[in-house]
Design a protein around this motif. Structure first.
Motif, PDB file in Angstrom:
ATOM      1  N   VAL B  92       0.857  -1.192   0.000  1.00 21.07           N
ATOM      2  CA  VAL B  92       0.000   0.000   0.000  1.00 21.07           C
ATOM      3  C   VAL B  92       0.891   1.239   0.000  1.00 21.07           C
ATOM      4  O   VAL B  92       1.695   1.424   0.904  1.00 21.07           O
ATOM      5  N   THR B  93       0.791   2.017  -1.052  1.00 21.86           N
ATOM      6  CA  THR B  93       1.558   3.266  -1.137  1.00 21.86           C
ATOM      7  C   THR B  93       0.566   4.421  -1.153  1.00 21.86           C
ATOM      8  O   THR B  93      -0.179   4.571  -2.117  1.00 21.86           O
ATOM      9  N   PRO B  94       0.532   5.212  -0.092  1.00 18.19           N
ATOM     10  CA  PRO B  94      -0.418   6.320  -0.106  1.00 18.19           C
ATOM     11  C   PRO B  94      -0.084   7.280  -1.243  1.00 18.19           C
ATOM     12  O   PRO B  94       1.087   7.454  -1.581  1.00 18.19           O
ATOM     13  N   PRO B  95      -1.116   7.871  -1.852  1.00 18.70           N
ATOM     14  CA  PRO B  95      -0.851   8.802  -2.949  1.00 18.70           C
ATOM     15  C   PRO B  95      -0.084  10.014  -2.445  1.00 18.70           C
ATOM     16  O   PRO B  95      -0.188  10.346  -1.264  1.00 18.70           O
ATOM     17  N   PRO B  96       0.717  10.640  -3.305  1.00 13.97           N
ATOM     18  CA  PRO B  96       1.452  11.827  -2.877  1.00 13.97           C
ATOM     19  C   PRO B  96       0.475  12.910  -2.430  1.00 13.97           C
ATOM     20  O   PRO B  96      -0.655  12.938  -2.904  1.00 13.97           O
ATOM     21  N   PRO B  97       0.898  13.762  -1.513  1.00 17.60           N
ATOM     22  CA  PRO B  97      -0.014  14.820  -1.066  1.00 17.60           C
ATOM     23  C   PRO B  97      -0.446  15.672  -2.242  1.00 17.60           C
ATOM     24  O   PRO B  97       0.305  15.828  -3.204  1.00 17.60           O
ATOM     25  N   PRO B  98      -1.668  16.177  -2.210  1.00 16.42           N
ATOM     26  CA  PRO B  98      -2.135  16.981  -3.343  1.00 16.42           C
ATOM     27  C   PRO B  98      -1.239  18.200  -3.546  1.00 16.42           C
ATOM     28  O   PRO B  98      -0.656  18.697  -2.581  1.00 16.42           O
ATOM     29  N   PRO B  99      -1.105  18.632  -4.785  1.00 18.55           N
ATOM     30  CA  PRO B  99      -0.258  19.813  -5.041  1.00 18.55           C
ATOM     31  C   PRO B  99      -0.822  21.005  -4.280  1.00 18.55           C
ATOM     32  O   PRO B  99      -2.025  21.053  -4.006  1.00 18.55           O
ATOM     33  N   PRO B 100       0.053  21.941  -3.929  1.00 14.92           N
ATOM     34  CA  PRO B 100      -0.433  23.098  -3.178  1.00 14.92           C
ATOM     35  C   PRO B 100      -1.587  23.774  -3.915  1.00 14.92           C
ATOM     36  O   PRO B 100      -1.593  23.848  -5.141  1.00 14.92           O
ATOM     37  N   ALA B 101      -2.555  24.193  -3.147  1.00 12.27           N
ATOM     38  CA  ALA B 101      -3.742  24.800  -3.740  1.00 12.27           C
ATOM     39  C   ALA B 101      -3.347  25.969  -4.636  1.00 12.27           C
ATOM     40  O   ALA B 101      -2.464  26.754  -4.299  1.00 12.27           O
ATOM     41  N   THR B 102      -3.997  26.016  -5.781  1.00 10.29           N
ATOM     42  CA  THR B 102      -3.696  27.125  -6.692  1.00 10.29           C
ATOM     43  C   THR B 102      -4.196  28.417  -6.055  1.00 10.29           C
ATOM     44  O   THR B 102      -5.199  28.419  -5.360  1.00 10.29           O
ATOM     45  N   PRO B 103      -3.468  29.496  -6.295  1.00  9.93           N
ATOM     46  CA  PRO B 103      -3.899  30.749  -5.678  1.00  9.93           C
ATOM     47  C   PRO B 103      -5.329  31.088  -6.067  1.00  9.93           C
ATOM     48  O   PRO B 103      -5.733  30.857  -7.206  1.00  9.93           O
ATOM     49  N   VAL B 104      -6.063  31.585  -5.105  1.00 10.99           N
ATOM     50  CA  VAL B 104      -7.470  31.913  -5.349  1.00 10.99           C
ATOM     51  C   VAL B 104      -7.581  33.019  -6.398  1.00 10.99           C
ATOM     52  O   VAL B 104      -8.479  33.026  -7.218  1.00 10.99           O
ATOM     53  N   VAL B 105      -6.627  33.935  -6.351  1.00 14.52           N
ATOM     54  CA  VAL B 105      -6.664  35.053  -7.291  1.00 14.52           C
ATOM     55  C   VAL B 105      -5.812  34.703  -8.505  1.00 14.52           C
ATOM     56  O   VAL B 105      -4.618  34.466  -8.381  1.00 14.52           O
ATOM     57  N   SER B 106      -6.435  34.598  -9.662  1.00  8.32           N
ATOM     58  CA  SER B 106      -5.672  34.299 -10.867  1.00  8.32           C
ATOM     59  C   SER B 106      -4.930  35.549 -11.322  1.00  8.32           C
ATOM     60  O   SER B 106      -5.235  36.656 -10.888  1.00  8.32           O
ATOM     61  N   ALA B 107      -3.961  35.336 -12.193  1.00  7.46           N
ATOM     62  CA  ALA B 107      -3.170  36.462 -12.685  1.00  7.46           C
ATOM     63  C   ALA B 107      -4.065  37.470 -13.380  1.00  7.46           C
ATOM     64  O   ALA B 107      -3.910  38.686 -13.245  1.00  7.46           O
ATOM     65  N   VAL B 108      -5.030  36.946 -14.126  1.00 11.10           N
ATOM     66  CA  VAL B 108      -5.962  37.820 -14.847  1.00 11.10           C
ATOM     67  C   VAL B 108      -6.731  38.677 -13.849  1.00 11.10           C
ATOM     68  O   VAL B 108      -6.858  39.890 -14.011  1.00 11.10           O
ATOM     69  N   ASP B 109      -7.239  38.005 -12.788  1.00 12.17           N
ATOM     70  CA  ASP B 109      -8.020  38.735 -11.796  1.00 12.17           C
ATOM     71  C   ASP B 109      -7.176  39.784 -11.092  1.00 12.17           C
ATOM     72  O   ASP B 109      -7.667  40.843 -10.722  1.00 12.17           O
ATOM     73  N   GLU B 110      -5.891  39.471 -10.897  1.00 10.16           N
ATOM     74  CA  GLU B 110      -5.031  40.408 -10.193  1.00 10.16           C
ATOM     75  C   GLU B 110      -4.872  41.690 -11.007  1.00 10.16           C
ATOM     76  O   GLU B 110      -5.024  42.793 -10.490  1.00 10.16           O
ATOM     77  N   ALA B 111      -4.583  41.526 -12.304  1.00 10.76           N
ATOM     78  CA  ALA B 111      -4.415  42.686 -13.175  1.00 10.76           C
ATOM     79  C   ALA B 111      -5.728  43.451 -13.290  1.00 10.76           C
ATOM     80  O   ALA B 111      -5.760  44.686 -13.206  1.00 10.76           O
ATOM     81  N   LEU B 112      -6.798  42.698 -13.457  1.00 11.02           N
ATOM     82  CA  LEU B 112      -8.121  43.318 -13.585  1.00 11.02           C
ATOM     83  C   LEU B 112      -8.487  44.041 -12.287  1.00 11.02           C
ATOM     84  O   LEU B 112      -8.983  45.172 -12.313  1.00 11.02           O
ATOM     85  N   GLY B 113      -8.192  43.375 -11.173  1.00  8.43           N
ATOM     86  CA  GLY B 113      -8.510  43.956  -9.873  1.00  8.43           C
ATOM     87  C   GLY B 113      -7.809  45.293  -9.664  1.00  8.43           C
ATOM     88  O   GLY B 113      -8.386  46.234  -9.120  1.00  8.43           O
ATOM     89  N   LYS B 114      -6.576  45.381 -10.132  1.00  7.48           N
ATOM     90  CA  LYS B 114      -5.798  46.607 -10.004  1.00  7.48           C
ATOM     91  C   LYS B 114      -6.459  47.720 -10.818  1.00  7.48           C
ATOM     92  O   LYS B 114      -6.637  48.842 -10.343  1.00  7.48           O
ATOM     93  N   GLY B 115      -6.838  47.370 -12.037  1.00  6.66           N
ATOM     94  CA  GLY B 115      -7.512  48.342 -12.896  1.00  6.66           C
ATOM     95  C   GLY B 115      -8.834  48.798 -12.300  1.00  6.66           C
ATOM     96  O   GLY B 115      -9.184  49.984 -12.377  1.00  6.66           O
ATOM     97  N   VAL B 116      -9.544  47.847 -11.686  1.00  4.80           N
ATOM     98  CA  VAL B 116     -10.845  48.174 -11.081  1.00  4.80           C
ATOM     99  C   VAL B 116     -10.644  49.092  -9.869  1.00  4.80           C
ATOM    100  O   VAL B 116     -11.396  50.040  -9.659  1.00  4.80           O
ATOM    101  N   THR B 117      -9.589  48.803  -9.095  1.00  5.80           N
ATOM    102  CA  THR B 117      -9.278  49.658  -7.945  1.00  5.80           C
ATOM    103  C   THR B 117      -9.043  51.092  -8.403  1.00  5.80           C
ATOM    104  O   THR B 117      -9.564  52.046  -7.821  1.00  5.80           O
ATOM    105  N   ASP B 118      -8.256  51.229  -9.476  1.00  6.35           N
ATOM    106  CA  ASP B 118      -7.969  52.561 -10.011  1.00  6.35           C
ATOM    107  C   ASP B 118      -9.255  53.241 -10.475  1.00  6.35           C
ATOM    108  O   ASP B 118      -9.481  54.420 -10.222  1.00  6.35           O
ATOM    109  N   ALA B 119     -10.111  52.456 -11.156  1.00  5.43           N
ATOM    110  CA  ALA B 119     -11.305  53.034 -11.772  1.00  5.43           C
ATOM    111  C   ALA B 119     -12.339  53.449 -10.735  1.00  5.43           C
ATOM    112  O   ALA B 119     -13.090  54.407 -10.941  1.00  5.43           O
ATOM    113  N   THR B 120     -12.398  52.731  -9.613  1.00  7.59           N
ATOM    114  CA  THR B 120     -13.447  53.021  -8.630  1.00  7.59           C
ATOM    115  C   THR B 120     -12.954  53.916  -7.491  1.00  7.59           C
ATOM    116  O   THR B 120     -13.718  54.256  -6.606  1.00  7.59           O
TER     117      THR B 120
END
Lengths: 140, 168
Positions: B92-120
Motif C-alpha cells: 500500500v503506497t499512499p498517494p502523494p499529497p495533493p499539489p499546493p492549492a492554486t492561488p485563489v486570485v488568478s493572474a488575470v483577476d489580479e491585473a483586472l482587480g488593479k484596474g478596477v481599484t484605479d477606476a473606482t
C-alpha cells in the motif's frame, strides 16, 4: 445571435460612424464589441446608444471597449476632473506615489499612452508622471 | 468381503467429496490466469497488480493506494473459480499529497482587480469585486457618473460586468 439583434442599432451605428477594427463576438452570453472610434464624440454617441438599449447598464450582456484613436504624442490635453486637481503619479496605478498635481481644467502635454487607463503626461509646471486617462481630454 | 450399509454410505460420501475436490483441482492455472485478466478489466483495483498462479494459488504483487483497494483486489481474485488461496503481497503506497492549492486570485483577476481599484477610487460609494474575469459592482452611484465608470470598466476588458449598483 439574439444579443447581436438586441444591440443591432449600436453595431450598425458603429459601422456607419467609421469605427475601425470593429470586432463583435458573443461569448458565454456576453457580447463583446471592440473597436477604435475616430473621435470622442463618436464614442460618446455609442455609449448614449448603449445606455438607451440597456438603461443603467444593468443587463450585464455587453462589454463595449471602443477606444478613441490615440492622440499623437505632444498633443495638449485638458484636465477634465469634476472639480479637484488631478494626481500625477510616479507609475501607472493608484498605488503609485503622487509626484505632482495638475489643476482642474489646466493643460497637460501628452507624452505617451501606457494603456487605456493611463497616460504619461507633463504638466504646465513641468512635472512628468502618469495621469488617469478618464480625466484628461485631448484637445482637437 | 461383505460390507455393512454404513460402510457403503461412507464410501459413496467419500467418493463424492473426492470428486468435488478433484473437479476444483481440475481448473488449470492457465485458465485461472485468463480469468484474472478478465476480472482486471472490470476491477479498477487490479489494473496495477501483477498476478502469478501456481497450483491454484494466486500470488499478487504491485502497489495500490490504500488498504481497501488491497482487500478488494484479494476479494476479486478469491471469487474466481479454481483459486485455492491468495498470497496477497500487494503493498500500500499512499498517494502523494495533493499539489499546493492554486492561488485563489488568478493572474488575470489580479491585473483586472488593479484596474478596477484605479477606476473606482473616485467613487467611494461603489464596491467592486473581481472573480474569474467578472467584475461585480455593488453600492450606489450617481446617474451622471455611471457612464464614466462603465466606460472605464469596459476598457479593462472584463469577461462580464455584473452591475448591481443602485443608481441615484
Amino acid at each position: 445571435m439574439a444579443l447581436q439583434d438586441k444591440y443591432k442599432e449600436l453595431i450598425d451605428t458603429a459601422n456607419a460612424s467609421g469605427v475601425t477594427n470593429l470586432q463583435v463576438a458573443e461569448t458565454d452570453g456576453v457580447l463583446h464589441i471592440d473597436g477604435e472610434a475616430p473621435s470622442g464624440a463618436i464614442k460618446d454617441k455609442l455609449w448614449d446608444l448603449y445606455g438607451k438599449i440597456d438603461p443603467n447598464f444593468k443587463a450585464g450582456d455587453l462589454i463595449m471597449n471602443v477606444d478613441v484613436a490615440a492622440a499623437a504624442a505632444g498633443t495638449k490635453a485638458t484636465v477634465t476632473t469634476e472639480s479637484t486637481d488631478l494626481n500625477i503619479r510616479k507609475g501607472p496605478g493608484t498605488d503609485q506615489p503622487i509626484v505632482g498635481k495638475a489643476g482642474h481644467l489646466s493643460t497637460v502635454t501628452l507624452i505617451s499612452k501606457t494603456n487605456d487607463q493611463w497616460w504619461l503626461v507633463k504638466t504646465d509646471a513641468g512635472v512628468e508622471g502618469y495621469a488617469y486617462a478618464q480625466y484628461i481630454t485631448p484637445k482637437a | 468381503m461383505k460390507r455393512k450399509p454404513l460402510q457403503w454410505a461412507a464410501l459413496v460420501l467419500s467418493t463424492m467429496i473426492l470428486s468435488i475436490a478433484l473437479s476444483s483441482c481440475g481448473v488449470k492455472d492457465s485458465t485461472i490466469q485468463e480469468k484474472i485478466t478478465e476480472a482486471a478489466k472490470n476491477t479498477p483495483e487490479l489494473s496495477n497488480i501483477t498476478s502469478t498462479v501456481k497450483d491454484g494459488v494466486v500470488t499478487l504483487t504491485g502497489e495500490v493506494k490504500d488498504d481497501a483497494a488491497k482487500a478488494a483486489s484479494e476479494a476479486a481474485i478469491k471469487a474466481i473459480k479454481g483459486v485455492k488461496s491468495v498470497e496477497n503481497n500487494i503493498t500500500v503506497t499512499p498517494p502523494p499529497p495533493p499539489p499546493p492549492a492554486t492561488p485563489v486570485v488568478s493572474a488575470v483577476d489580479e491585473a483586472l482587480g488593479k484596474g478596477v481599484t484605479d477606476a473606482t477610487k473616485d467613487f467611494p460609494s461603489v464596491k467592486a469585486a473581481v472573480k474569474d474575469g467578472v467584475i461585480t459592482l455593488t453600492g450606489e452611484i450617481k446617474k451622471s457618473s455611471l457612464p464614466k465608470l462603465m466606460q472605464t470598466l469596459n476598457s479593462l476588458k472584463p469577461t462580464k460586468i455584473d452591475n448591481q449598483l443602485t443608481v441615484k
